[in-house]
Design a protein around this motif. Structure first.
Motif, short mmCIF file in Angstrom:
data_model
loop_
_atom_site.label_atom_id
_atom_site.label_comp_id
_atom_site.label_asym_id
_atom_site.label_seq_id
_atom_site.Cartn_x
_atom_site.Cartn_y
_atom_site.Cartn_z
N ARG A 270 6.10 7.95 -0.69
CA ARG A 270 6.86 6.86 -1.30
C ARG A 270 7.70 7.37 -2.47
NH1 ARG A 270 1.92 3.99 -0.35
NH2 ARG A 270 2.25 2.38 1.27
N LEU B 254 10.60 9.17 -0.94
CA LEU B 254 11.55 8.21 -0.38
C LEU B 254 12.40 7.59 -1.47
CD1 LEU B 254 12.65 6.43 1.94
CD2 LEU B 254 10.75 4.86 1.50
N HIS B 255 11.77 7.22 -2.59
CA HIS B 255 12.54 6.64 -3.70
C HIS B 255 13.57 7.64 -4.21
CE1 HIS B 255 13.36 4.01 -7.09
NE2 HIS B 255 13.21 5.05 -7.90
N LEU C 132 16.54 7.80 -1.67
CA LEU C 132 17.41 6.62 -1.68
C LEU C 132 18.23 6.53 -2.96
CD1 LEU C 132 15.03 3.93 -0.12
CD2 LEU C 132 16.84 5.25 0.99
N TRP D 71 22.45 3.68 0.62
CA TRP D 71 21.46 2.63 0.35
C TRP D 71 22.09 1.56 -0.54
CZ3 TRP D 71 17.58 2.27 -4.02
CH2 TRP D 71 16.62 1.29 -3.76
N THR E 266 16.36 -3.16 0.10
CA THR E 266 15.05 -2.97 0.73
C THR E 266 14.66 -1.51 0.74
OG1 THR E 266 15.46 -4.87 2.18
CG2 THR E 266 13.71 -3.37 2.83
N SER E 267 13.38 -1.23 0.37
CA SER E 267 12.84 0.12 0.42
C SER E 267 11.34 -0.01 0.62
CB SER E 267 13.15 0.89 -0.86
OG SER E 267 12.47 2.13 -0.88
N ALA F 166 14.73 0.81 5.11
CA ALA F 166 15.72 0.84 4.04
C ALA F 166 16.95 0.09 4.51
CB ALA F 166 16.07 2.27 3.64
#
Length: 368
Positions: free
Chosen positions: A268, A271-272, A275, A281, A285-286, A304
């Motif tokens: 996570r 991923l942050h 993005l 992006w 949404t994530s 995403a």
């Protein structure tokens, strides 16, 4: 002979006068429109559309008047009048079409589909594209009908046809059933907003954008620049996906099958970071979730959002590539593996297994 030469001289004089009048009227109208075009853009469009049809109508009318004044009692005047009437009807239909197209052009210029939120503009352009074809076709058909009814023989035939209109309509309907079905389907598509120009659709498993909508067919440009031409009835009778009917924003998903030892919290965080470092992006949404855990693997789904379908596809590819690269470099134990026990386990190994089936101690794996 003298009368003939006098008539032709009068005709030539009248034609010159008519041409002069046409030139003056056309010049005055053009000057007024050009003066308006300095302040408003529609003036230039009107000049481009209606200049020559307007001049044609004036010229045909003027020359017709010249013939009527120069040869008022000649036996061939009726045929000349008929010819000029046909020419005037055709020129009038041309002018009517161009005036309508001018109005349609104004509406099209006000509908900019280059913006991010272009749903209303695409709806307007779709309806105008179908409507302009329909109106032009109706004007041309009406003009042809009026021209035909200027002939006496056709009038008599028209009375006979009208007398048997019921039978003729049934026969014509059966003969042109597929054509009429597509025409009505095209009008239905334009005003029901099932699809619009530049919509992203999935039709028969093909992803593409709507490039053209006519009264009988729809053109879809696929992602690899192939062209699909489908009848309008396909979109009224068969299911299809429209990804941009209520907006262009989409949510893309990426699924990864990983080992149970993966750290979802670290994923996570990565991923942050991914993005936050891309413009694809849109910030709505994530999400990273474990959606399944069977067969010795867990399934991680990443969601995403992006502003449109093209950005969504690129964002999915970016997330997939960078997450796989991150797992390979930083969490190799999370890569999917397949465990195979070759040979029967010993009694000691069997006793180490608890009742619920979990391995309490590290088993010794024996090879054949």
């Amino acid at each position: 002979m003298t009368t003939t030469w006098q008539s032709w001289a009068l005709f030539a004089t009248t034609v010159v006068a008519v041409c002069a009048v046409v030139f003056v009227i056309s010049w005055i109208a053009s000057a007024i429109v050009r003066r308006t075009a300095r302040r408003y853009e529609w003036g230039k469009i009107l000049i481009e559309r209606a200049r020559w049809p307007f001049r044609t109508v004036l010229t045909v009318t003027g020359v017709w008047i010249a013939f009527a004044l120069a040869f008022p009692e000649h036996e061939w005047l009726a045929a000349v009048n008929h010819a000029f009437l046909i020419a005037l009807i055709a020129a009038g239909a041309w002018l009517a079409c161009q005036v309508f197209l001018f109005l349609a052009d104004l509406a099209v210029r006000r509908s900019d589909i280059g913006t991010a939120d272009n749903r209303v503009a695409r709806r307007t352009r779709t309806q105008l594209q179908v409507l302009r074809r329909l109106v032009v076709a109706i004007i041309v058909i009406l003009a042809i009908g009026v021209i035909l009814f200027t002939f006496e023989a056709v009038r008599a035939l028209g009375a006979t046809v009208l007398a048997s209109a019921g039978v003729a309509s049934i026969v014509a309907g059966l003969a042109a059933q597929s054509v009429l079905a597509n025409v009505f389907a095209g009008v239905q598509i334009a005003f029901s907003e099932a699809i619009r120009l530049d919509d992203v659709v999935v039709v028969d498993g093909q992803w593409g954008r709507i490039r053209e909508i006519t009264l009988t067919y729809v053109v879809v440009m696929t992602w690899d620049q192939r062209t699909l031409v489908l009848p309008c009835t396909h979109f009224t009778t068969q299911p299809f996906e429209n990804w941009t009917k209520y907006g262009s924003e989409l949510i893309g998903s990426v699924e990864l099958d990983l080992d149970w030892r993966v750290s979802t919290d670290a994923m996570r965080t990565e991923l942050h970071r991914i993005l936050e470092g891309t413009d694809l992006w849109d910030g709505r949404t994530s999400v990273l979730q474990v959606t399944d855990a069977t067969g010795g693997l867990i399934r991680v789904r990443v969601l995403a959002s992006a502003r449109d379908s093209a950005a969504t596809w690129d964002l999915r590819c970016l997330m997939r590539e960078q997450l796989v690269e991150w797992l390979r470099r930083n969490d190799a134990s999370a890569l999917p593996v397949q465990r195979v026990l070759v040979g029967a386990p010993s009694e000691q190994q069997s006793s180490d297994l608890p009742v619920d089936g979990r391995v309490a101690t590290e088993p010794s794996w024996e090879g054949a």
